[in-house]
Design an enzyme around this catalytic site. Structure first.
Site, short mmCIF file in Angstrom:
data_model
loop_
_atom_site.label_atom_id
_atom_site.label_comp_id
_atom_site.label_asym_id
_atom_site.label_seq_id
_atom_site.Cartn_x
_atom_site.Cartn_y
_atom_site.Cartn_z
N ARG A 166 29.83 15.05 9.67
CA ARG A 166 28.83 15.92 10.33
C ARG A 166 27.85 16.47 9.30
O ARG A 166 26.65 16.53 9.53
CB ARG A 166 29.51 17.07 11.06
CG ARG A 166 30.06 16.78 12.44
CD ARG A 166 31.21 15.80 12.43
NE ARG A 166 31.89 15.70 13.70
CZ ARG A 166 33.00 16.38 14.02
NH1 ARG A 166 33.58 17.19 13.15
NH2 ARG A 166 33.57 16.23 15.20
N ASP A 195 33.11 9.74 11.34
CA ASP A 195 33.14 10.40 12.66
C ASP A 195 31.92 9.91 13.42
O ASP A 195 31.24 8.98 12.96
CB ASP A 195 33.16 11.94 12.50
CG ASP A 195 33.88 12.63 13.66
OD1 ASP A 195 33.45 12.44 14.81
OD2 ASP A 195 34.87 13.33 13.42
N HIS A 265 35.66 9.45 18.49
CA HIS A 265 34.88 9.92 17.34
C HIS A 265 34.27 8.74 16.56
O HIS A 265 34.20 8.77 15.33
CB HIS A 265 35.76 10.76 16.40
CG HIS A 265 36.10 12.11 16.95
ND1 HIS A 265 35.26 13.19 16.83
CD2 HIS A 265 37.17 12.55 17.66
CE1 HIS A 265 35.81 14.26 17.41
NE2 HIS A 265 36.96 13.89 17.93
N GLU A 328 41.16 13.47 20.61
CA GLU A 328 40.06 13.76 21.53
C GLU A 328 39.36 12.51 22.10
O GLU A 328 38.14 12.46 22.17
CB GLU A 328 39.02 14.65 20.83
CG GLU A 328 39.59 16.00 20.45
CD GLU A 328 38.59 16.91 19.72
OE1 GLU A 328 38.64 18.11 19.99
OE2 GLU A 328 37.80 16.41 18.92
N TRP A 395 47.35 20.10 15.06
CA TRP A 395 46.14 20.91 14.90
C TRP A 395 45.87 21.86 16.07
O TRP A 395 45.27 22.91 15.89
CB TRP A 395 44.92 20.00 14.70
CG TRP A 395 44.52 19.18 15.92
CD1 TRP A 395 45.00 17.96 16.27
CD2 TRP A 395 43.56 19.53 16.93
NE1 TRP A 395 44.41 17.52 17.42
CE2 TRP A 395 43.51 18.47 17.85
CE3 TRP A 395 42.74 20.64 17.14
CZ2 TRP A 395 42.68 18.48 18.98
CZ3 TRP A 395 41.90 20.66 18.26
CH2 TRP A 395 41.88 19.59 19.16
C1 ACM Z 1 40.57 17.90 15.87
O1 ACM Z 1 40.27 19.08 15.63
N1 ACM Z 1 39.98 17.25 16.85
C2 ACM Z 1 41.57 17.19 15.10
#
Ligand code: ACM
Ligand code: ZN
Length: 736
Positions: A166, A195, A265, A328, A395
């Site tokens: 990012r 990412d 991602h 995600e 996480w």
């Molecule tokens: C994460 O914060 N998506 C690993």
């Protein structure tokens, strides 16, 4: 056990006065497991020699002392004072542990492994004046208090993670990070190297990944995002550069764990090699608002490409761990992809979650083929079992990590509520807060063992802890990485290293402020300064200093305090508390954010009736963020549009009656963090609602107007592409 008595020597900050006025405190971070402070000291000067078999550590110490103090250690001693650093498998220390003895004539560091010798030197440096990390400023007392220390880490995994996708950080920052990590006895650097918003590692077989996928901008395969504005932005590391970084890390006992985030991602890959992405018709967004960012699990080309990438990674990184993400994934991509659906049918799968497990199991095999162990985020546990060797990074919460442990997986704990360094540190500061406001104390409190009810076998599966920095907000202000990491990373280091019964937050805080600020200053770290607490009571501004001896300055005109502002000395009687701002200062190097009294509203914004017209369609409004939010004057609320803005987009605020005012601040983006803001555009304002005057350009999403007449209308005008897939608008801040 009353640890304060049992370990009094370790806990009490001892000031030694050795001849001159210089104070050397025994304020080591992370706190050693066993320490006795004895009387006397060892004087460092050109008559000291250094010997032993731990050459890197010997050279490191020589180099530091020569740079910082101009002291040249002699190679071999014939009598006189001596420093000895030896690695001896029979030394009897635990893994990465060391014994450090300082007497007036001799310093010895003994360790069973090189890591221990390295950490012995780190502790020794913390016993020296803070200038050891930088350049002597004069007046240092180059002596070391006599101590006897036996030390070892609580956890074998003590990590720091950095997202370089990012925000791209140059190699210099990576080297700085490695130094800073090593000074704190952390031993893992988790490099989140790809990412959606940039692929940052050279892969020889797939050159487009860095020719195109490392760059974003209006004419790139990746559109602008995260503060990169309407311009080309990016960068990557070559394999040769990475080899050098790894060597530097290995010398400092740091294992670099690379992460290629899959199968979500992955916009940067799929923008370059669309054949490995899902061919879904329905453009479903990820939590970060991205589309077309998921690998196609039903396509064999996917596995061939990943295998080829992993082959290069495995050859480059010595770590046994290979982090392939797994977090995600928006599985609607798979639901809407004919290849994935056909594959599910062929395999007799009923739900997309089974595809996730299938993918992860294939990743385990690819990792194993190259002699690696698969590492992935919480989500890799979804949809089925894993190899027992696979490591989970917990996480989402403490609970998610604990579940991984209970399932028998080795687990690294980095629950966002304690460890995500992109979370804000107070309600006033920039940062996310979706997990929590993560204070220094929050990070210090983390204890994955004591906060869970594990069996001894399960405790063995807790590899350790990690602080993690996601970098979508890191484009500014300057050196925000250091602000977010320090001193929270120091707290994480003590959590990772020191036995819990020795830990005490107040004591830690004293060590930070009494000694570690000076060290970080010399390490070149622009750390976060705490701000004072201010309340207004009985016509008096009462200020609580964040620590003993803090320098607090204040202003009486609502501006930010500077080094020439008055020093706060005590209670201030006033009828105009909203005009006061306070900040804490560290030398001329660093200062906290400015704050007013927390129990009054320091701003008196006008709230004239206003209506909105815009170029956005009603259907583009995100659920829960209606347009009415920006006519409410509730400054925490905002209007959110589910699309990128471009030249020609506008929002027009028209007042029912012209407003007499001195200043209007127009903020775009999410309040407090100006994320999803206007990155290319300006404000216009009108006294009659028809003729508009061009005002300031937006800088970081903010523009101000200083009108000379009553204002009828204010307009946000986009002149180029914004740098996010979402656009947000706020209430006008109108001041008298
Ligand atoms: C994460 O914060 N998506 C690993
Ligand atoms: Zn697919």
């Amino acid at each position: 056990m009353n640890f304060r008595n049992a370990f009094a020597g370790a806990i009490v900050s001892l000031a030694l006065f050795t001849g001159c006025a210089q104070k050397n405190s025994v304020d080591i971070i992370p706190l050693p497991q066993q320490m006795t402070v004895n009387s006397g000291s060892f004087t460092l000067d050109n008559n000291v020699s250094i010997a032993g078999n731990s050459q890197f550590e010997i050279d490191l110490l020589k180099e530091k002392l020569s740079t910082a103090a101009g002291i040249v250690l002699k190679d071999a001693g014939e009598g006189g004072r001596i420093i000895e650093i030896n690695v001896d498998p029979g030394a009897g220390t635990k893994k990465e542990g060391y014994i450090l003895d300082v007497t007036p004539d001799k310093i010895t560091i003994a360790a069973s492994d090189k890591a221990g010798a390295f950490y012995g030197v780190q502790t020794l440096m913390q016993l020296m004046p803070p200038a050891i990390y930088g350049k002597a400023q004069g007046g240092e007392n180059w002596s070391i208090p006599c101590v006897s220390i036996q030390d070892w880490p609580r956890f074998g995994y003590r990590g720091a993670g950095l997202d370089v996708s990012r925000t791209f950080f140059p190699l210099e920052t990576i080297y700085d990070m490695l130094d800073w990590i090593s000074y704190h006895k952390l031993n893992k650097f988790h490099w989140h190297i790809t990412d959606d918003n940039g692929w940052r590692i050279e892969i020889k077989k797939y050159p487009l990944l860095t020719e195109k996928g490392a760059w974003r901008g209006p004419d790139e395969v990746l559109p602008p995002s995260y503060g990169s504005g309407n311009k080309r932005y990016g960068g990557f590391y070559t394999q040769e550069e990475i080899k050098e970084v790894i060597k530097y890390a290995v010398d400092r006992n740091i294992e670099i764990i690379p992460e290629i985030d899959l199968p979500g991602h992955s916009k940067a890959v799929i923008a370059c090699y669309p054949e490995v992405g899902c061919t879904n018709v329905d453009k479903t967004m990820s939590v970060n608002g991205e589309v077309n960012n998921v690998w196609c699990v039903g396509n064999e080309k996917t596995y061939t490409m990943i295998d080829n990438i992993v082959a290069e990674l495995a050859a480059l990184f010595p770590s046994e761990k290979l982090h392939l993400g797994g977090d995600e994934v928006n599985m609607d991509n798979w639901k809407n992809c004919p290849h994935c659906q056909a594959f599910m049918k062929k395999m007799g799968m009923k739900e997309e979650i089974e595809l996730q497990n299938y993918f992860v199991r294939r990743m385990e095999k690819i990792a194993a083929k190259y002699g690696k162990v698969l590492v992935g985020w919480d989500e890799i546990r979804k949809g089925g079992d894993l190899e027992p060797s696979t490591i989970v990074y917990g996480w989402a919460s403490m609970k998610s990590g604990a579940e991984a442990v209970r399932k028998g997986q080795r687990t690294v704990f980095l629950p966002a509520q304690y460890c995500y360094m992109d979370m804000k540190q107070s309600k006033y500061e920039r940062g996310h807060n979706w997990a929590a406001i993560v204070t220094l104390d929050s990070t210090y409190k983390l204890d994955p063992i004591n906060m869970n009810d594990f069996t001894p076998e399960q405790e063995e599966l807790v590899l350790g802890v990690q602080a993690n920095l996601w970098c979508e907000l890191l484009d500014r202000p300057a050196r925000f990485l250091e602000y977010q990491y320090f001193p929270r990373l120091c707290a994480l280091a003590e959590t990772a290293w020191t036995q819990p019964e020795l830990k005490d937050y107040d004591n830690f805080w004293n060590r930070i402020t009494a000694s570690h600020y000076d060290r970080m200053y010399n390490m070149g770290i622009k750390f976060r300064m705490p701000f004072p607490e201010v309340v207004y009571e009985n016509n008096t501004l009462k200020v609580t200093s964040p620590y003993e001896g803090a320098e607090i300055r204040y202003t009486t005109d609502a501006t930010e305090p500077t080094l020439s502002s008055d020093i706060w000395k005590g209670d201030i009687k006033t009828d105009e508390p909203e005009k006061y701002r306070f900040a804490t200062f560290y030398k001329d190097f660093n200062q906290s954010i400015a704050v007013g009294a927390s129990n009054i509203d320091p701003y008196h914004y006008l709230t004239p009736e206003v209506s909105i017209e815009s170029s956005y369609k009603e259907s583009e409004t995100a659920k829960g963020f209606p347009m009415a939010n920006i006519t409410s004057y509730d400054m925490g609320k905002y209007w959110r549009i589910n699309r990128r803005s471009d030249a020609g987009d506008f929002v027009l605020y028209t007042f029912k009656e012209p407003v007499e005012c001195g200043k209007i601040t127009v903020e775009t983006g999410v309040p407090g963090i100006t994320f999803y803001s206007c990155t290319e555009g300006h404000v216009e304002y009108s006294y009659d609602g028809e003729n508009f005057i061009k005002g300031d350009d937006f800088v970081y999403g903010i523009a101000t107007i200083k009108p000379e007449e009553k204002v009828k209308a204010v307009k946000v005008v986009f002149t180029g592409m914004s740098d996010a897939l979402i656009t947000a608008f706020q209430n006008l801040r109108i001041e008298k």
